[in-house]
Design a protein around this motif. Structure first.
Motif, PDB file in Angstrom:
ATOM      1  N   ALA A  26       0.861  -1.181   0.000  1.00  0.00           N
ATOM      2  CA  ALA A  26       0.000   0.000   0.000  1.00  0.00           C
ATOM      3  C   ALA A  26       0.898   1.231   0.000  1.00  0.00           C
ATOM      4  CB  ALA A  26      -0.912   0.010   1.216  1.00  0.00           C
ATOM      5  N   LEU A  27       0.420   2.292  -0.636  1.00  0.00           N
ATOM      6  CA  LEU A  27       1.212   3.505  -0.767  1.00  0.00           C
ATOM      7  C   LEU A  27       0.293   4.709  -0.824  1.00  0.00           C
ATOM      8  CD1 LEU A  27       4.007   4.842  -1.365  1.00  0.00           C
ATOM      9  CD2 LEU A  27       3.534   4.411  -3.784  1.00  0.00           C
ATOM     10  N   ASP A  28       0.638   5.746  -0.105  1.00  0.00           N
ATOM     11  CA  ASP A  28      -0.080   7.017  -0.173  1.00  0.00           C
ATOM     12  C   ASP A  28       0.339   7.696  -1.478  1.00  0.00           C
ATOM     13  OD1 ASP A  28      -1.181   9.534   0.132  1.00  0.00           O
ATOM     14  OD2 ASP A  28       0.154  10.133   1.762  1.00  0.00           O
ATOM     15  N   LEU A  29      -0.491   7.575  -2.493  1.00  0.00           N
ATOM     16  CA  LEU A  29      -0.146   8.093  -3.819  1.00  0.00           C
ATOM     17  C   LEU A  29      -0.260   9.614  -3.923  1.00  0.00           C
ATOM     18  CD1 LEU A  29      -1.806   5.360  -6.051  1.00  0.00           C
ATOM     19  CD2 LEU A  29       0.628   5.700  -5.599  1.00  0.00           C
ATOM     20  N   LYS A  30      -0.958  10.242  -2.998  1.00  0.00           N
ATOM     21  CA  LYS A  30      -1.132  11.701  -3.065  1.00  0.00           C
ATOM     22  C   LYS A  30       0.076  12.444  -2.511  1.00  0.00           C
ATOM     23  CE  LYS A  30      -6.136  11.562  -2.900  1.00  0.00           C
ATOM     24  NZ  LYS A  30      -7.346  11.912  -2.160  1.00  0.00           N
ATOM     25  N   GLN A  31       0.542  12.039  -1.331  1.00  0.00           N
ATOM     26  CA  GLN A  31       1.622  12.783  -0.676  1.00  0.00           C
ATOM     27  C   GLN A  31       2.835  11.916  -0.318  1.00  0.00           C
ATOM     28  OE1 GLN A  31      -0.410  14.497   2.691  1.00  0.00           O
ATOM     29  NE2 GLN A  31      -1.126  16.221   1.476  1.00  0.00           N
ATOM     30  N   TYR A  32       2.784  10.640  -0.638  1.00  0.00           N
ATOM     31  CA  TYR A  32       3.855   9.707  -0.265  1.00  0.00           C
ATOM     32  C   TYR A  32       4.158   9.809   1.236  1.00  0.00           C
ATOM     33  CZ  TYR A  32       4.514   8.914  -5.204  1.00  0.00           C
ATOM     34  OH  TYR A  32       4.313   8.588  -6.513  1.00  0.00           O
ATOM     35  N   GLY A  33       3.095   9.895   2.036  1.00  0.00           N
ATOM     36  CA  GLY A  33       3.247  10.052   3.474  1.00  0.00           C
ATOM     37  C   GLY A  33       3.432   8.743   4.219  1.00  0.00           C
TER      38      GLY A  33
END
Length: 87
Positions: A26-33
């Motif tokens: 899983a990856l935060d695609l919006k902010q790479y948080g």
């Protein structure tokens, strides 16, 4: 763990020339948080985040994704990131 050739991966070299490979689930695609990564077995699973205050809802969503993939997510080790603990 079956590796998906189209999925993102992470390679870490702790001691050259040895490389450990991890798969990104899983990856935060919006902010790479934040990201959820695992080793080649169901023994290692990490949530990596840029900030120590990852919202509980996001953390629980990541635990749910890991559980669906067969990871035992009961009793995770949560790191205390307060200033005193990190000194």
């Amino acid at each position: 763990m079956q590796v998906d050739k189209t999925a993102a991966g992470l390679a870490v070299t702790s001691f050259w020339p040895f490389v450990s490979r991890f798969q990104v689930f899983a990856l935060d695609l919006k902010q790479y948080g934040y990201t959820l990564v695992a080793g080649p077995s169901h023994y290692y699973l990490w949530i990596l985040a840029r900030r120590p205050d990852l919202p509980i809802k996001i953390r629980n969503d990541l635990f749910d994704k890991a559980h669906v993939r067969g990871f035992p997510v009961k009793g995770p080790i949560l790191v205390d990131h307060n200033v005193e603990a990190c000194l």
